[in-house]
Write a protein that holds these residues in place. Structure first.
Motif, PDB file in Angstrom:
ATOM      1  N   ARG A 233       0.694  -0.673   0.208  1.00  0.00           N
ATOM      2  CA  ARG A 233      -0.139   0.190   0.345  1.00  0.00           C
ATOM      3  C   ARG A 233       1.056   1.247  -0.116  1.00  0.00           C
ATOM      4  NH1 ARG A 233      -5.028   0.610   0.773  1.00  0.00           N
ATOM      5  NH2 ARG A 233      -5.046  -1.555   1.509  1.00  0.00           N
ATOM      6  N   SER A 234       1.980   0.857   0.851  1.00  0.00           N
ATOM      7  CA  SER A 234       3.063   1.763   0.779  1.00  0.00           C
ATOM      8  C   SER A 234       3.960   2.319  -0.368  1.00  0.00           C
ATOM      9  CB  SER A 234       3.907   2.375   1.851  1.00  0.00           C
ATOM     10  OG  SER A 234       4.501   2.783   2.111  1.00  0.00           O
ATOM     11  N   VAL A 235       3.677   1.759  -0.856  1.00  0.00           N
ATOM     12  CA  VAL A 235       5.490   1.540  -2.151  1.00  0.00           C
ATOM     13  C   VAL A 235       3.986   1.954  -3.314  1.00  0.00           C
ATOM     14  CG1 VAL A 235       6.419   0.441  -3.830  1.00  0.00           C
ATOM     15  CG2 VAL A 235       6.920  -0.400  -1.416  1.00  0.00           C
ATOM     16  N   PHE A 236       2.482   1.752  -3.704  1.00  0.00           N
ATOM     17  CA  PHE A 236       2.034   1.558  -4.584  1.00  0.00           C
ATOM     18  C   PHE A 236       1.554   3.193  -4.460  1.00  0.00           C
ATOM     19  CE2 PHE A 236       2.647  -3.006  -5.603  1.00  0.00           C
ATOM     20  CZ  PHE A 236       3.480  -3.208  -6.236  1.00  0.00           C
ATOM     21  N   SER A 237       1.445   3.626  -3.605  1.00  0.00           N
ATOM     22  CA  SER A 237       0.704   4.862  -3.235  1.00  0.00           C
ATOM     23  C   SER A 237       2.002   5.792  -4.018  1.00  0.00           C
ATOM     24  CB  SER A 237       1.335   5.932  -2.278  1.00  0.00           C
ATOM     25  OG  SER A 237       2.479   5.782  -1.139  1.00  0.00           O
ATOM     26  N   ASN A 238       3.457   5.952  -4.544  1.00  0.00           N
ATOM     27  CA  ASN A 238       4.058   7.017  -5.176  1.00  0.00           C
ATOM     28  C   ASN A 238       4.406   6.606  -6.942  1.00  0.00           C
ATOM     29  OD1 ASN A 238       6.514   7.557  -3.065  1.00  0.00           O
ATOM     30  ND2 ASN A 238       5.912   5.348  -2.856  1.00  0.00           N
ATOM     31  N   VAL A 239       2.610   6.606  -7.539  1.00  0.00           N
ATOM     32  CA  VAL A 239       2.675   6.296  -8.965  1.00  0.00           C
ATOM     33  C   VAL A 239       3.186   6.816  -9.825  1.00  0.00           C
ATOM     34  CG1 VAL A 239       0.565   6.599 -10.522  1.00  0.00           C
ATOM     35  CG2 VAL A 239       0.067   5.622  -7.883  1.00  0.00           C
ATOM     36  N   ALA A 240       4.135   8.353  -9.913  1.00  0.00           N
ATOM     37  CA  ALA A 240       4.591   9.003  -9.923  1.00  0.00           C
ATOM     38  C   ALA A 240       5.857   8.614 -10.218  1.00  0.00           C
ATOM     39  CB  ALA A 240       4.713  10.467 -10.398  1.00  0.00           C
ATOM     40  N   MET A 241       6.529   8.167  -9.058  1.00  0.00           N
ATOM     41  CA  MET A 241       7.789   7.249  -9.304  1.00  0.00           C
ATOM     42  C   MET A 241       7.883   6.618 -10.644  1.00  0.00           C
ATOM     43  SD  MET A 241      10.705   6.811  -5.454  1.00  0.00           S
ATOM     44  CE  MET A 241      10.397   8.494  -5.293  1.00  0.00           C
ATOM     45  N   LEU A 242       7.557   5.263  -9.272  1.00  0.00           N
ATOM     46  CA  LEU A 242       7.121   4.314 -10.586  1.00  0.00           C
ATOM     47  C   LEU A 242       7.065   4.240 -11.764  1.00  0.00           C
ATOM     48  CD1 LEU A 242       5.053   2.505  -8.084  1.00  0.00           C
ATOM     49  CD2 LEU A 242       7.525   1.924  -7.973  1.00  0.00           C
ATOM     50  N   LYS A 243       6.109   5.320 -12.203  1.00  0.00           N
ATOM     51  CA  LYS A 243       5.848   5.405 -13.569  1.00  0.00           C
ATOM     52  C   LYS A 243       7.059   6.041 -14.412  1.00  0.00           C
ATOM     53  CE  LYS A 243       2.304   6.805 -15.260  1.00  0.00           C
ATOM     54  NZ  LYS A 243       0.746   5.743 -15.654  1.00  0.00           N
ATOM     55  N   SER A 244       7.933   6.632 -12.949  1.00  0.00           N
ATOM     56  CA  SER A 244       9.408   7.076 -14.146  1.00  0.00           C
ATOM     57  C   SER A 244      10.176   6.713 -14.201  1.00  0.00           C
ATOM     58  CB  SER A 244       9.470   8.417 -13.135  1.00  0.00           C
ATOM     59  OG  SER A 244      10.042   8.071 -11.518  1.00  0.00           O
ATOM     60  N   ILE A 245      10.558   5.411 -13.514  1.00  0.00           N
ATOM     61  CA  ILE A 245      11.600   4.299 -14.488  1.00  0.00           C
ATOM     62  C   ILE A 245      10.721   3.275 -14.648  1.00  0.00           C
ATOM     63  CG2 ILE A 245      12.566   5.036 -11.857  1.00  0.00           C
ATOM     64  CD1 ILE A 245      11.033   2.636 -10.662  1.00  0.00           C
ATOM     65  N   GLY A 246       9.322   3.303 -15.676  1.00  0.00           N
ATOM     66  CA  GLY A 246       9.253   2.340 -16.469  1.00  0.00           C
ATOM     67  C   GLY A 246       7.901   1.396 -16.251  1.00  0.00           C
ATOM     68  N   LEU A 247       7.550   1.402 -14.649  1.00  0.00           N
ATOM     69  CA  LEU A 247       7.057   0.047 -13.773  1.00  0.00           C
ATOM     70  C   LEU A 247       5.145   0.706 -14.217  1.00  0.00           C
ATOM     71  CD1 LEU A 247       9.902  -0.793 -11.305  1.00  0.00           C
ATOM     72  CD2 LEU A 247       9.158  -1.561 -13.181  1.00  0.00           C
ATOM     73  N   ASP A 248       4.562  -0.483 -14.021  1.00  0.00           N
ATOM     74  CA  ASP A 248       3.014   0.234 -14.049  1.00  0.00           C
ATOM     75  C   ASP A 248       2.642  -0.100 -12.515  1.00  0.00           C
ATOM     76  OD1 ASP A 248       2.439  -0.396 -16.722  1.00  0.00           O
ATOM     77  OD2 ASP A 248       2.683  -1.945 -17.150  1.00  0.00           O
ATOM     78  N   VAL A 249       1.597   0.835 -12.308  1.00  0.00           N
ATOM     79  CA  VAL A 249       1.544   0.342 -10.256  1.00  0.00           C
ATOM     80  C   VAL A 249      -0.062  -0.499 -11.373  1.00  0.00           C
ATOM     81  CG1 VAL A 249       2.315   2.629  -9.987  1.00  0.00           C
ATOM     82  CG2 VAL A 249       0.575   2.127 -11.320  1.00  0.00           C
ATOM     83  N   PRO A 250      -0.699  -1.190  -9.234  1.00  0.00           N
ATOM     84  CA  PRO A 250      -2.088  -0.649  -9.898  1.00  0.00           C
ATOM     85  C   PRO A 250      -2.872  -0.856 -10.798  1.00  0.00           C
ATOM     86  CG  PRO A 250      -1.488  -1.312  -7.828  1.00  0.00           C
ATOM     87  CD  PRO A 250      -0.299  -0.664  -8.503  1.00  0.00           C
TER      88      PRO A 250
END
Length: 293
Positions: A233-250
């Motif tokens: 829940r904590s990790v995937f709330s960092n949507v912008a950061m995850l998308k910036s490194i090429g990862l999807d989010v739920p």
């Protein structure tokens, strides 16, 4: 052996790894990774291709040895080649392609293969094979030929072969990457059952977000460094950061993230469709109340 209730089952200390090639070119993949995995945890490790996540996984049971820093499994230094057997008995590895791990022509013979090589008594082999196949829901297929099974079933047989060794930890390196949605679901449900019922520590290397959300903890690796480490829940709330490194989010988190771009103030720490619906319902209710006022 060290007390596992106090010491982590897996640990890295300033772990570095560099691939060196014959032409003199080298490629540093891990840059001082510090990680502790408690016994019984279900850890998912995420990262795009080339991030170093699979290289890290291979250090947990001495497939690779550090070029800098240390890696420990059950308190054993993986660089101690006299203890490699002890490490691999307790930390099993499952890879992407189940066809590369299946060696026999009958399912139960494949699960028994490693035990026979270790000289385990036949009656003990029989017991362990039956237990392992039951644990992954493949007992009824014990007399089938592996090539007749689906991809998900083959991967469950490969996992059974590891379980029969009675490991304390299983590291799975993108085990569902080559499977269809049904096969993926079968394998993930099997992994979760082993973690829940057998208390086996699970380290899952994956790039599927819907798999990672089911873990106790998520670690995100990028360019050989740990970028995020925490509850899903904590990790995937960092949507912008995850998308910036090429990862999807739920999908639920991404939908709310996109709505927030238009000025809404929706929570991003959502993981499921149900939570997303609740957040949207709250937004609509608040909007309705404002209009009434």
């Amino acid at each position: 052996m060290e007390n596992e209730s106090i010491n982590p089952i897996l640990e890295t200390q300033n772990l570095e790894f560099t691939y060196s090639y014959e032409d003199g070119i080298s490629n540093k993949v891990l840059n001082g990774i510090n990680l502790k995995v408690p016994s019984g945890q279900f850890l998912a490790i995420l990262g795009r291709n080339g991030s170093g996540k699979s290289t890290l996984a291979k250090h947990f049971n001495a497939v690779l040895l550090p070029t800098g820093g240390k890696a420990y499994a059950l308190g054993i230094d993986t660089s101690d080649e006299t203890r490699t057997y002890d490490i691999r008995q307790n930390v099993g590895m499952v890879f992407q392609n189940p066809d590369n791990q299946i060696v026999a022509t009958i399912v139960e013979e494949d699960v028994a293969f490693a035990l026979e090589n270790l000289g385990v008594p036949p009656e003990e082999i029989r017991r362990r094979v039956d237990e392992a196949l039951n644990a992954v829901g493949m007992y009824e297929y014990r007399n089938h030929a592996p090539h007749q099974l689906s991809g998900g079933q083959k991967q469950r047989v490969a996992i059974a072969g590891i379980i029969a060794m009675k490991p304390k930890c299983i590291v799975l390196d993108e085990p569902t990457a080559m499977l269809d949605p049904r096969g993926r679901r079968e394998v993930i449900e099997t992994i979760m059952k082993l973690n829940r019922d057998e208390k086996i520590t699970i380290v899952l290397i994956t790039h599927f977000m819907d798999e990672a959300v089911r873990a106790d903890r998520v670690v995100v690796i990028d360019h050989g460094n740990i970028l995020l480490d925490g509850a899903p829940r904590s990790v995937f709330s960092n949507v912008a950061m995850l998308k910036s490194i090429g990862l999807d989010v739920p999908q639920a988190a991404e939908l709310l993230y996109e709505l927030n771009k238009s000025g809404e103030k929706l929570p991003l720490d959502v993981l499921t469709a149900e939570e997303c619906i609740d957040a949207l319902a709250t937004l609509l209710e608040e909007s309705h109340c404002r209009k009434i006022r």
